[in-house]
Write a protein that holds these residues in place. Structure first.
Motif, PDB file in Angstrom:
ATOM      1  N   UNK A 146       0.838  -1.203   0.000  1.00  0.00           N
ATOM      2  CA  UNK A 146       0.000   0.000   0.000  1.00  0.00           C
ATOM      3  C   UNK A 146       0.870   1.249   0.000  1.00  0.00           C
ATOM      4  N   UNK A 147       1.937   1.247   0.794  1.00  0.00           N
ATOM      5  CA  UNK A 147       2.830   2.406   0.834  1.00  0.00           C
ATOM      6  C   UNK A 147       3.510   2.619  -0.517  1.00  0.00           C
ATOM      7  N   UNK A 148       3.856   1.547  -1.194  1.00  0.00           N
ATOM      8  CA  UNK A 148       4.454   1.674  -2.529  1.00  0.00           C
ATOM      9  C   UNK A 148       3.490   2.264  -3.537  1.00  0.00           C
ATOM     10  N   UNK A 149       2.250   1.833  -3.488  1.00  0.00           N
ATOM     11  CA  UNK A 149       1.254   2.386  -4.405  1.00  0.00           C
ATOM     12  C   UNK A 149       0.988   3.854  -4.121  1.00  0.00           C
ATOM     13  N   UNK A 150       0.862   4.200  -2.853  1.00  0.00           N
ATOM     14  CA  UNK A 150       0.616   5.599  -2.494  1.00  0.00           C
ATOM     15  C   UNK A 150       1.823   6.453  -2.861  1.00  0.00           C
ATOM     16  N   UNK A 151       3.021   5.958  -2.601  1.00  0.00           N
ATOM     17  CA  UNK A 151       4.227   6.703  -2.947  1.00  0.00           C
ATOM     18  C   UNK A 151       4.364   6.912  -4.441  1.00  0.00           C
ATOM     19  N   UNK A 152       4.073   5.901  -5.219  1.00  0.00           N
ATOM     20  CA  UNK A 152       4.156   6.061  -6.673  1.00  0.00           C
ATOM     21  C   UNK A 152       3.097   7.031  -7.175  1.00  0.00           C
ATOM     22  N   UNK A 153       1.954   7.049  -6.533  1.00  0.00           N
ATOM     23  CA  UNK A 153       0.920   8.011  -6.924  1.00  0.00           C
ATOM     24  C   UNK A 153       1.351   9.433  -6.587  1.00  0.00           C
ATOM     25  N   UNK A 154       1.940   9.602  -5.404  1.00  0.00           N
ATOM     26  CA  UNK A 154       2.384  10.941  -5.005  1.00  0.00           C
ATOM     27  C   UNK A 154       3.521  11.423  -5.904  1.00  0.00           C
ATOM     28  N   UNK A 155       4.473  10.547  -6.195  1.00  0.00           N
ATOM     29  CA  UNK A 155       5.585  10.949  -7.055  1.00  0.00           C
ATOM     30  C   UNK A 155       5.162  11.109  -8.513  1.00  0.00           C
ATOM     31  N   UNK A 168       2.173  12.263  -9.542  1.00  0.00           N
ATOM     32  CA  UNK A 168       1.201  13.336  -9.750  1.00  0.00           C
ATOM     33  C   UNK A 168       1.791  14.530 -10.515  1.00  0.00           C
ATOM     34  N   UNK A 169       3.011  14.985 -10.253  1.00  0.00           N
ATOM     35  CA  UNK A 169       3.535  16.097 -11.059  1.00  0.00           C
ATOM     36  C   UNK A 169       3.650  15.757 -12.540  1.00  0.00           C
ATOM     37  N   UNK A 170       3.938  14.508 -12.849  1.00  0.00           N
ATOM     38  CA  UNK A 170       4.038  14.121 -14.257  1.00  0.00           C
ATOM     39  C   UNK A 170       2.670  14.063 -14.921  1.00  0.00           C
ATOM     40  N   UNK A 171       1.632  13.808 -14.138  1.00  0.00           N
ATOM     41  CA  UNK A 171       0.288  13.719 -14.702  1.00  0.00           C
ATOM     42  C   UNK A 171      -0.395  15.079 -14.814  1.00  0.00           C
ATOM     43  N   UNK A 172       0.077  16.041 -14.048  1.00  0.00           N
ATOM     44  CA  UNK A 172      -0.584  17.350 -14.068  1.00  0.00           C
ATOM     45  C   UNK A 172      -0.173  18.103 -15.335  1.00  0.00           C
TER      46      UNK A 172
END
Length: 79
Positions: free
Chosen positions: A47-56, A58-62
């Motif tokens: 879960x921490x890996x998924x959340x971390x990858x989502x947080x990291x 997000x700048x590429x997706x914006x």
């Protein structure tokens, strides 16, 4: 069409769904505290890996509105 009532080889295979054995399966062993801790640690790591990858990620997706506007203004000044 009629069925023939002759004995066929391996007829027990067709009747296997009706067969009920008298052997009970062994009971499930309870998980030890170490196994429970390991499973929960593995789940938390995933879960921490998924959340971390989502947080990291997000700048590429914006969409970068500020960077495109500065590029357009520099391009218009050059002409």
């Amino acid at each position: 069409m009629f069925r023939r009532r002759e004995p066929v080889p391996f007829a027990f295979v067709a009747e296997s769904d009706r067969f009920r054995g008298n052997v009970t399966p062994p009971p499930h062993e309870r998980a030890s505290a170490g196994q429970i801790a390991g499973r929960s640690l593995l789940g938390l790591t995933l879960v921490a890996g998924l959340v971390g990858s989502l947080i990291l990620g997000m700048p590429a997706l914006s969409t970068g509105h500020s960077s495109t506007s500065t590029q357009q203004s520099q391009a218009s000044q050059g002409h």
